[in-house]
Design a protein around this motif. Structure first.
Motif, short mmCIF file in Angstrom:
data_model
loop_
_atom_site.label_atom_id
_atom_site.label_comp_id
_atom_site.label_asym_id
_atom_site.label_seq_id
_atom_site.Cartn_x
_atom_site.Cartn_y
_atom_site.Cartn_z
N GLU A 206 -29.97 -0.65 13.51
CA GLU A 206 -30.55 -1.99 13.47
C GLU A 206 -29.63 -2.94 12.71
OE1 GLU A 206 -34.31 -1.70 11.52
OE2 GLU A 206 -33.46 -0.96 9.67
N GLU A 207 -29.83 -4.21 13.00
CA GLU A 207 -29.02 -5.22 12.35
C GLU A 207 -29.47 -5.33 10.90
OE1 GLU A 207 -29.15 -8.72 14.69
OE2 GLU A 207 -27.47 -9.66 13.65
N PHE A 208 -28.63 -5.87 10.07
CA PHE A 208 -28.95 -6.05 8.65
C PHE A 208 -29.30 -4.74 7.98
CE2 PHE A 208 -30.33 -10.07 10.71
CZ PHE A 208 -29.24 -10.83 10.28
N ASN A 209 -28.70 -3.66 8.42
CA ASN A 209 -28.88 -2.39 7.73
C ASN A 209 -27.51 -1.89 7.29
OD1 ASN A 209 -29.28 0.23 6.90
ND2 ASN A 209 -30.92 0.60 8.38
N PRO A 210 -27.20 -2.08 6.03
CA PRO A 210 -25.84 -1.80 5.57
C PRO A 210 -25.47 -0.33 5.67
CG PRO A 210 -27.29 -2.28 3.73
CD PRO A 210 -28.07 -2.57 4.96
N SER A 211 -26.47 0.56 5.80
CA SER A 211 -26.15 1.98 5.94
C SER A 211 -25.29 2.22 7.16
CB SER A 211 -27.44 2.80 6.05
OG SER A 211 -28.16 2.71 4.85
N CYS A 212 -25.56 1.45 8.24
CA CYS A 212 -24.79 1.61 9.46
C CYS A 212 -23.33 1.26 9.20
CB CYS A 212 -25.33 0.70 10.56
SG CYS A 212 -27.09 0.92 10.82
N GLU A 213 -23.12 0.14 8.51
CA GLU A 213 -21.75 -0.26 8.20
C GLU A 213 -21.06 0.78 7.33
OE1 GLU A 213 -24.02 -2.62 8.54
OE2 GLU A 213 -23.05 -3.95 9.98
N LEU A 214 -21.80 1.29 6.33
CA LEU A 214 -21.19 2.26 5.42
C LEU A 214 -20.81 3.53 6.16
CD1 LEU A 214 -23.32 1.76 2.19
CD2 LEU A 214 -20.82 1.61 2.33
N LEU A 215 -21.69 3.96 7.05
CA LEU A 215 -21.38 5.17 7.82
C LEU A 215 -20.16 4.92 8.70
CD1 LEU A 215 -22.26 8.06 8.47
CD2 LEU A 215 -23.60 7.15 10.35
N ALA A 216 -20.13 3.74 9.30
CA ALA A 216 -19.01 3.39 10.17
C ALA A 216 -17.71 3.36 9.37
CB ALA A 216 -19.28 2.04 10.83
N MET A 217 -17.76 2.76 8.18
CA MET A 217 -16.56 2.66 7.37
C MET A 217 -16.12 4.05 6.89
SD MET A 217 -16.78 -0.79 5.12
CE MET A 217 -18.39 -0.58 4.41
N ARG A 305 -13.19 -4.89 9.13
CA ARG A 305 -12.28 -4.15 9.99
C ARG A 305 -13.02 -3.33 11.04
NH1 ARG A 305 -8.72 -0.95 6.10
NH2 ARG A 305 -7.87 -0.11 8.02
N LEU A 306 -14.35 -3.32 10.93
CA LEU A 306 -15.13 -2.62 11.95
C LEU A 306 -15.19 -3.46 13.21
CD1 LEU A 306 -18.13 -1.47 9.77
CD2 LEU A 306 -16.21 -0.06 10.55
N PRO A 314 -18.51 -10.38 12.66
CA PRO A 314 -17.92 -9.73 11.49
C PRO A 314 -17.56 -10.74 10.41
CG PRO A 314 -16.33 -9.86 13.28
CD PRO A 314 -17.61 -10.40 13.81
N ALA A 315 -17.53 -10.28 9.18
CA ALA A 315 -17.17 -11.16 8.07
C ALA A 315 -15.72 -11.62 8.27
CB ALA A 315 -17.31 -10.42 6.75
N LYS A 316 -15.49 -12.87 7.92
CA LYS A 316 -14.14 -13.41 8.13
C LYS A 316 -13.28 -13.22 6.88
CE LYS A 316 -15.53 -16.86 11.47
NZ LYS A 316 -16.97 -16.98 11.27
N GLY A 317 -12.01 -13.45 7.06
CA GLY A 317 -11.10 -13.43 5.90
C GLY A 317 -10.38 -12.11 5.75
N ALA A 329 -2.64 2.18 10.20
CA ALA A 329 -3.35 3.09 11.10
C ALA A 329 -4.38 2.32 11.93
CB ALA A 329 -4.02 4.19 10.30
N ALA A 330 -4.97 1.30 11.34
CA ALA A 330 -6.02 0.56 12.02
C ALA A 330 -5.48 -0.25 13.19
CB ALA A 330 -6.73 -0.35 11.03
#
Lengths: 349, 450
Positions: A206-217, A305-306, A314-317, A329-330
């Motif tokens: 789901e959106e606005f669930n930082p766990s997803c981003e953390l798992l992805a990272m 970078r995701l 995605p967040a800018k900058g 690598a990315a």
């Protein structure tokens, strides 16, 4: 045993703790840590309940710091400390002090907490809501070995993750990270079984669930492959799809409790991946009190970078704290990820 | 019997005592005991330089002696400012109050400060000993009357499990802390110019250190104990660089325990340019076979985190660890902590495996608390000490030599501070100035959080 102290001081609270402990005849030093919960009145009850459940695994002294809002200028200049001292059956396994701070003392909460810390024992500070942006430099955070925040509870979780990465100091951790421990161990176990190379990953939730981003990272950081973050209706994390050179590995959890693990050439398996309550998360977080290096590394990978499927921008900058090798690598696998995009979209519900 | 300047009748004095007893006695107030006590209660109004007053004092004492049958045995508790000492002692002598005759005894109880440096202490001792023999003088250091302090001796010398490791082969360092959460309160006149080191380290902390570090006395009598304490105090070695291994501080304004606190220099009656230390931390060595190379860190201060006094014997880390560094990342040093006050007791800290499938070792504590193992309330320190004075038992009272040796340790530090720099400032309610943390960091150690 529960005692109310009105307009009190830390030294009176300390006396009351010793008195209460003697009255019920339990020694103090089974307690292994001091847990400081910094919260507002609204969230205090739930947080304390979670801490009290967690104390069955980690006997601790729990200090709940409730900063009361002063409604009038007069209230703001007057300073008062009220405390509720609970020992014995009223306090899980340990001791609990609920501190209510009124007026000026709100800005000096560390002066109340410092005298109440257990001697020697580690200190953990947990902000269920409204965590400071730089926990280690917060006056209360500075007292602690571990500082637990929860980006899930904030307004803009993804932005907050970037801020956490900037301010990261060894000892910081986040409950959104703790939430994905079962996912991480399941995915790691799945990859251990096969001798395949992962080429790309998609994390869906789901959106606005930082766990997803953390798992992805975490996956991006550890596997060194491009990772896409895509959105679903939830609950929580719904799926992780890994493309490997020997076929896809998919961990799919549609209902928030039971997941299916499918690996090419193997039968599908049901896997229990229940969404856990806060008490369990806190209990897990308290198990280790040394800095969580894996979290640090995943967090520093950088949310921006995701790859995203468009619905959440995605967040800018450019981020600068990123170690050089990962950056190189990315770039390389970026084209490969776009090539695989249609496959991923087809797999999505 | 009370002797003071104020205009009081016997009844006023008795009332004052009555109120104090009723409020503070640790046992229930019993009327019949009070009635017995009040029989012997008198108040003599007078001044120290007035012969007539002392004649009246003598008259009253003699009269009471006959009425109460005290057999000519008197103890004088001199709770007077240091500058009045010579005159009071001389007055007692002049009016024949200090003469022991035919089997009766006279004793004098003196409170700290026992001087403010070696010279003044020697002068004071000379004045007192001119009239009272050394065995008639009892210097009250109320810390020595505390159960836990006496328990140091029991712990060390009645048990076998501690003494074998109580030496340089196992001990890494010792920290002795006496922290107060209060400021100087109304004691500005007394405190300014004296400071934390003279007020606390010279007597309480050095005595605690002597008891922690001394060899086993031949017996538990006063002479044997004093001999061992004197030996260890005589072996104390000051740090070579006093600037590096001593720190003093002054509390600045801040918040203590949820209440606002003013800084020392803003306290009423304190000179805003005062250099008096309200915090002092020093590193001492003891040059003997048992302790060579083991630092003793002594610290004391006002307006610190909380009120606590403790002795922590911190042990060396295991010479070899078969566990990997992740397993022992959270493991600290083993320690035995003697909690002198509050919540008196002893804590032993050591590592233990955290339950679970991985090998992870974390510090745990084992605890002995007086309040739980002995539910009977122990006597107050002063209660015990005054009883000892009446019995003539001087086990728990520092002797002239100990006092003078303590000043010999502290004097060079005070002199150094007088001529070098200013006290570091620390916010009230914290654990002292950062300089003190840096002092231990340089040695690769850190202060415990008591």
């Amino acid at each position: 045993m529960k005692t109310d102290l009105t307009d009190t001081t830390a030294s009176k609270i300390n006396k009351e703790l010793v008195r209460g402990r003697r009255a019920i005849g339990t020694p103090a030093v089974g307690m292994v840590l001091t847990l400081v919960i910094v919260t507002d009145e609204e969230n205090a009850y739930d947080a304390l309940k979670a801490a009290s459940d967690a104390s069955r695994e980690h006997p601790s002294r729990t200090l709940v710091v409730i900063k009361r809002v002063s409604r009038s200028p007069r209230d703001r200049t007057q300073s008062r400390l009220d405390a509720e001292v609970r020992v014995g059956a009223d306090a899980g396994t340990g001791e609990t002090v609920v501190l209510r701070l009124h007026g000026e003392v709100v800005d000096h909460a560390q002066s109340v907490v410092l005298p109440l810390l257990l001697p020697d024992a580690p200190v953990v500070v947990w902000w269920p809501v409204n965590a400071p942006l730089d926990p280690a430099n917060d006056p209360l955070g500075a007292l602690a070995q571990r500082r637990v925040t929860d980006t899930y509870a904030c307004e803009q979780p993804v932005k907050e993750l970037a801020a956490r990465a900037d301010a990261y100091t060894p000892g910081d951790t986040d409950l959104s990270w703790t939430r994905i421990t079962p996912w991480r161990s399941m995915l790691a176990a799945a990859l251990d079984q096969v001798a395949c190379e992962v080429q790309g990953v998609e994390v869906e939730g789901e959106e606005f669930n930082p766990s997803c981003e953390l798992l992805a990272m975490w996956l991006a950081d550890r596997l060194d492959v491009p990772v896409r973050r895509s959105h679903s209706a939830g609950p929580g994390l719904t799926a992780v799809r890994m493309d490997t050179d020997c076929g896809p590995i998919v961990l799919d959890r549609a209902d928030g409790s039971l997941a299916t693990l499918s690996i090419q050439g193997q039968p599908k398996r049901a896997v229990a991946l229940k969404r856990r309550d806060t008490a369990e998360l806190i209990a897990e977080e308290l198990r280790r009190l040394d800095p969580d290096d894996t979290y640090a590394s995943a967090l520093r990978y950088g949310v921006e970078r995701l790859k995203s499927d468009g619905s959440g921008s995605p967040a800018k900058g450019e981020r600068e704290a990123v170690p050089a090798p990962v950056e190189a690598a990315a770039k390389a696998p970026a084209d490969r990820a776009t090539a695989q995009a249609p496959v991923n979209e087809a797999a999505a519900k | 019997m009370g002797f003071a300047r104020r205009e009081w009748a016997n009844e006023d004095f008795a009332q004052e005592v009555h109120d104090a007893v009723k409020e503070h006695a640790r046992t229930p107030f019993r009327e019949e005991v009070w009635q017995q006590l009040i029989q012997g209660m008198r108040f003599v109004q007078g001044t120290f330089d007035d012969d007539e007053s002392f004649e009246r004092l003598r008259g009253t004492i003699e009269e009471l002696d006959k009425a109460q049958g005290t057999g000519g045995n008197f103890a004088f508790y001199l709770s007077v400012p240091p500058r009045s000492f010579p005159v009071v002692i001389q007055q007692l002598k002049k009016h024949g109050l200090a003469d022991q005759t035919g089997g009766s005894w006279r004793r004098a109880v003196i409170e700290k400060p026992f001087g403010h440096d070696l010279k003044s202490a020697e002068e004071l001792n000379a004045i007192v000993h001119e009239v009272f023999a050394p065995d008639q003088v009892f210097r009250i250091d109320h810390y020595l009357g505390k159960e836990t302090v006496q328990n140091i001796l029991a712990l060390r010398f009645a048990n076998t499990m501690f003494e074998p490791i109580w030496n340089r082969s196992f001990v890494d360092h010792v920290q002795i802390t006496m922290a107060e959460d209060i400021g100087i309160g109304g004691r500005a006149g007394y405190y300014d110019g004296i400071g934390a080191a003279r007020d606390v380290i010279q007597n309480h902390l050095l005595q605690l250190m002597a008891l922690t570090a001394m060899e086993e006395p031949a017996s538990f009598d006063a002479d044997a104990l004093a001999a061992e304490k004197t030996k260890v105090l005589g072996a104390v070695r000051l740090p070579k660089d006093l600037g590096r291994d001593t720190v003093r501080g002054q509390y600045a304004a801040g918040w203590q325990g949820g209440a606002k606190a003013v800084g020392y220099l803003e306290e009423e009656g304190i000179d805003p340019s005062s250099k008096t230390d309200t915090y002092a931390a020093i590193r001492l060595g003891i040059d003997n076979r048992r302790w060579a190379g083991v630092p003793f860190y002594l610290r004391t201060g006002k307006r610190l985190g909380r009120r606590v006094t403790e002795i922590a014997v911190v042990f060396q880390r295991a010479p070899h660890s078969p566990f990997d560094t992740t397993a022992t990342e959270e493991l600290g040093s083993n320690a035995i902590v003697i909690r002198v006050q509050p919540d008196e007791g002893v804590t032993v800290r050591f590592g233990s495996k955290v339950p679970g499938t991985s090998m992870e070792i974390r510090d745990v504590s084992m605890d002995f608390a007086y309040g739980e193992s002995f539910t009977e309330s122990s006597p107050e320190a002063y209660e015990r000490l005054i009883l000892d004075v009446l019995l003539g038992d001087s086990n728990l009272f520092p002797r002239t030599e100990e006092v003078e040796l303590s000043w010999k340790i502290l004097d060079p530090i005070e002199e150094y501070w007088d001529t070098n720099g200013r006290p570091a400032q620390y916010p009230a309610g914290t654990w002292g100035p950062v300089e003190a943390d840096e002092m231990l960091e340089r040695d690769g150690r850190s202060w415990r959080r008591p």
